[in-house]
Write a protein that holds these residues in place. Structure first.
Motif, mmCIF file in Angstrom:
data_model
loop_
_atom_site.group_PDB
_atom_site.id
_atom_site.type_symbol
_atom_site.label_atom_id
_atom_site.label_comp_id
_atom_site.label_asym_id
_atom_site.label_seq_id
_atom_site.Cartn_x
_atom_site.Cartn_y
_atom_site.Cartn_z
ATOM 1 N N ASP A 68 49.736 -4.303 124.231
ATOM 2 C CA ASP A 68 49.543 -4.890 125.556
ATOM 3 C C ASP A 68 50.317 -4.152 126.644
ATOM 4 N N ILE A 69 51.194 -3.229 126.253
ATOM 5 C CA ILE A 69 51.917 -2.424 127.238
ATOM 6 C C ILE A 69 50.974 -1.365 127.788
ATOM 7 N N TYR A 70 50.805 -1.298 129.100
ATOM 8 C CA TYR A 70 49.989 -0.261 129.729
ATOM 9 C C TYR A 70 50.810 1.017 129.907
ATOM 10 N N PHE A 71 51.977 0.881 130.481
ATOM 11 C CA PHE A 71 52.873 2.035 130.599
ATOM 12 C C PHE A 71 54.292 1.562 130.877
ATOM 13 N N ILE A 72 55.241 2.450 130.633
ATOM 14 C CA ILE A 72 56.650 2.191 130.899
ATOM 15 C C ILE A 72 57.129 3.276 131.852
ATOM 16 N N TRP A 80 62.378 5.327 124.008
ATOM 17 C CA TRP A 80 61.128 4.594 123.821
ATOM 18 C C TRP A 80 59.963 5.517 123.522
ATOM 19 N N ALA A 81 60.015 6.732 123.999
ATOM 20 C CA ALA A 81 58.986 7.715 123.649
ATOM 21 C C ALA A 81 59.023 7.992 122.146
ATOM 22 N N ASP A 82 60.231 8.084 121.583
ATOM 23 C CA ASP A 82 60.382 8.289 120.140
ATOM 24 C C ASP A 82 59.897 7.070 119.369
ATOM 25 N N ARG A 83 60.290 5.890 119.808
ATOM 26 C CA ARG A 83 59.942 4.664 119.092
ATOM 27 C C ARG A 83 58.439 4.377 119.129
ATOM 28 N N LEU A 84 57.805 4.702 120.233
ATOM 29 C CA LEU A 84 56.402 4.327 120.413
ATOM 30 C C LEU A 84 55.415 5.462 120.135
ATOM 31 N N SER A 85 55.895 6.620 119.716
ATOM 32 C CA SER A 85 54.990 7.760 119.501
ATOM 33 C C SER A 85 53.931 7.446 118.452
ATOM 34 N N GLU A 86 54.289 6.703 117.403
ATOM 35 C CA GLU A 86 53.319 6.389 116.356
ATOM 36 C C GLU A 86 52.320 5.322 116.786
ATOM 37 N N TYR A 87 52.549 4.696 117.933
ATOM 38 C CA TYR A 87 51.645 3.671 118.442
ATOM 39 C C TYR A 87 50.736 4.196 119.552
ATOM 40 N N PHE A 108 51.603 6.289 122.289
ATOM 41 C CA PHE A 108 52.184 6.419 123.631
ATOM 42 C C PHE A 108 52.551 7.885 123.874
ATOM 43 N N PHE A 109 52.473 8.306 125.136
ATOM 44 C CA PHE A 109 52.680 9.713 125.470
ATOM 45 C C PHE A 109 53.391 9.832 126.815
ATOM 46 N N LEU A 110 54.358 10.753 126.873
ATOM 47 C CA LEU A 110 55.062 11.024 128.138
ATOM 48 C C LEU A 110 54.175 11.875 129.032
ATOM 49 N N CYS A 111 53.479 11.225 129.956
ATOM 50 C CA CYS A 111 52.542 11.960 130.814
ATOM 51 C C CYS A 111 53.259 12.646 131.977
ATOM 52 N N ARG A 112 54.459 12.240 132.237
ATOM 53 C CA ARG A 112 55.342 12.918 133.194
ATOM 54 C C ARG A 112 56.759 12.483 132.864
ATOM 55 N N ARG A 113 57.738 13.088 133.509
ATOM 56 C CA ARG A 113 59.131 12.892 133.120
ATOM 57 C C ARG A 113 59.566 11.432 133.169
ATOM 58 N N ASN A 114 59.001 10.643 134.077
ATOM 59 C CA ASN A 114 59.475 9.272 134.240
ATOM 60 C C ASN A 114 58.478 8.200 133.806
ATOM 61 N N THR A 115 57.408 8.597 133.100
ATOM 62 C CA THR A 115 56.375 7.622 132.732
ATOM 63 C C THR A 115 55.852 7.844 131.314
ATOM 64 N N LEU A 116 55.834 6.776 130.533
ATOM 65 C CA LEU A 116 55.303 6.770 129.174
ATOM 66 C C LEU A 116 54.058 5.890 129.179
ATOM 67 N N VAL A 117 52.901 6.483 128.832
ATOM 68 C CA VAL A 117 51.637 5.753 128.958
ATOM 69 C C VAL A 117 51.035 5.452 127.583
ATOM 70 N N ASN A 118 50.355 4.320 127.494
ATOM 71 C CA ASN A 118 49.626 3.924 126.290
ATOM 72 C C ASN A 118 48.231 4.563 126.343
ATOM 73 N N LEU A 119 47.944 5.480 125.409
ATOM 74 C CA LEU A 119 46.655 6.183 125.410
ATOM 75 C C LEU A 119 45.472 5.229 125.321
ATOM 76 N N ALA A 120 45.672 4.093 124.658
ATOM 77 C CA ALA A 120 44.571 3.140 124.472
ATOM 78 C C ALA A 120 44.108 2.527 125.786
ATOM 79 N N HIS A 121 44.940 2.592 126.821
ATOM 80 C CA HIS A 121 44.567 1.987 128.100
ATOM 81 C C HIS A 121 44.102 3.016 129.137
#
Length: 276
Positions: free
Chosen positions: A181-185, A213-220, A222-235
Motif C-alpha cells: 500500500d506504500i506508493y513512495f517514501i 529502507w531501500a535495502d529493506r524493501l528491495s525484495e518487495y 521498491f526502487f530509488l528513482c532519485r536520491r531522495n525518493t523510493l518508489v513502489n514499482l507496482a504503483h
C-alpha cells in the motif's frame, strides 16, 4: 488490518528500542484476509456454475471469500464507478452489452491491481486478452480440478503479496500497514532523518534513513528513482518526459541516470498468463 500476536508485538517493541524507526513484522502465520469476488456472465447457467465452484472451494479451504454474481456487465461496471472494488473477477468474454475484454480494460483503468480470470469457450481469445494482463484464462466447461488449481494459485499470490509492518509515527502512535500500500517514501527532513510514507489516502511520517529502507524493501519491488525518493514499482502507471506517473495521479521526477534501470525493472514486473 492484520492483528498481531503478543509475541510479534513484543518483537516489535524490542526492535523499536534498538532502532527508534520503522519495524518490519515477519510472520509465518497465514493471513486471514477477507476476499471479495465478482462473477460476470450474461448466461446465468455459467454464472451459477462458477458461483457453485467458488462456494465449494470456500468450504473446503476456508478461504473466507464472498462473491457477487452479475448477468449484466454494465451493472458491474457501474459498481466500480461508484467506488466498489473486488479482489478477484471472473469475466466471460462473449457478452453482448460489453464484451469481457472491454469490461476488463475499463476495470483496470480504475483498479489495475484487480485479479482478472477470463472464462470462455474459445481459446482463440487468449492472445487478445494479453493487453489486460489477466491472471488466468479458463476454457469452458471449467472442471473443479482446474478451478481449484487456479484458486490455489490466486490465494497464494494474494497472501504472498501481503507483507505487514508497523510504523512508529513521530507522535509515537503505531500504524500497521501492508507494504504494497506504500506508493513512495521520500526524505522530508534529512537533518532530522524524517521520512514521509505516501499512501493512497494519507501520509505517515517517521524517523529513519532512506538507504536503510531501500535495502529493506528491495525484495518487495521498491526502487530509488532519485536520491531522495523510493518508489513502489507496482504503483507506476506510466512514464512521461522523465517523470513517473503513479496510478493515483501523483508525479515524481526521475533521475536521468536511473531512467534506463527503472524502465527495465518495470517491464519485468509483468503478470503470468496460464491457460487451463
Amino acid at each position: 488490518l492484520h492483528l498481531l500476536s503478543r509475541r510479534q508485538r513484543q518483537m516489535c517493541i524490542r526492535d523499536r528500542k534498538n532502532t527508534s524507526v520503522l519495524t518490519f513484522i515477519e510472520t509465518k502465520e497465514t493471513l486471514m484476509l477477507k476476499l471479495k469476488a465478482a462473477i460476470c456472465d450474461d448466461d446465468t447457467k455459467h454464472t451459477q456454475d462458477i458461483a457453485s465452484k467458488l462456494e465449494q472451494y470456500d468450504v473446503v479451504h476456508d478461504a473466507n471469500i464472498s462473491y457477487q454474481a452479475f448477468d449484466k456487465p454494465t451493472e458491474l461496471l457501474h459498481l466500480y464507478k461508484t467506488g466498489e472494488r473486488f479482489d478477484i473477477l471472473f469475466l466471460d468474454i462473449e457478452m453482448e452489452a460489453i464484451n469481457g475484454l472491454t469490461l476488463a480494460e475499463k476495470i483496470k483503468e480504475m483498479d489495475r491491481h484487480a485479479i482478472i480470470i477470463f472464462i470462455s469457450f474459445y481459446p482463440s481469445y487468449m492472445q487478445a486478452s494479453f493487453r489486460t494482463h489477466p491472471f488466468y484464462y479458463l476454457v469452458k466447461p471449467v472442471s473443479m480440478e482446474n478451478f481449484t488449481y487456479v484458486m490455489d494459485d490466486v490465494i497464494h499470490s494474494i497472501n504472498s503479496d501481503h507483507r505487514f509492518m508497523t510504523i512508529l509515527h513521530t507522535d509515537t502512535h503505531e500504524e500497521t500497514i501492508n507494504v504494497k500500500d506504500i506508493y513512495f517514501i521520500e526524505i522530508a527532513d534529512s537533518k532530522r532523518q524524517l521520512l514521509s510514507f505516501h499512501f493512497s489516502d494519507h501520509i505517515a511520517e517517521s524517523r529513519g534513513t532512506l538507504n536503510d529502507w531501500a535495502d529493506r524493501l528491495s525484495e518487495y519491488g521498491f526502487f530509488l528513482c532519485r536520491r531522495n525518493t523510493l518508489v513502489n514499482l507496482a504503483h507506476i502507471h506510466y512514464f512521461k518526459n522523465g517523470t513517473l506517473v503513479l496510478d493515483n495521479g501523483e508525479q515524481i521526477s526521475l533521475s536521468r541516470n536511473k531512467e534506463r534501470e527503472i524502465k527495465e525493472l518495470y517491464t519485468k514486473n509483468v503478470f503470468r498468463l496460464k491457460e487451463l
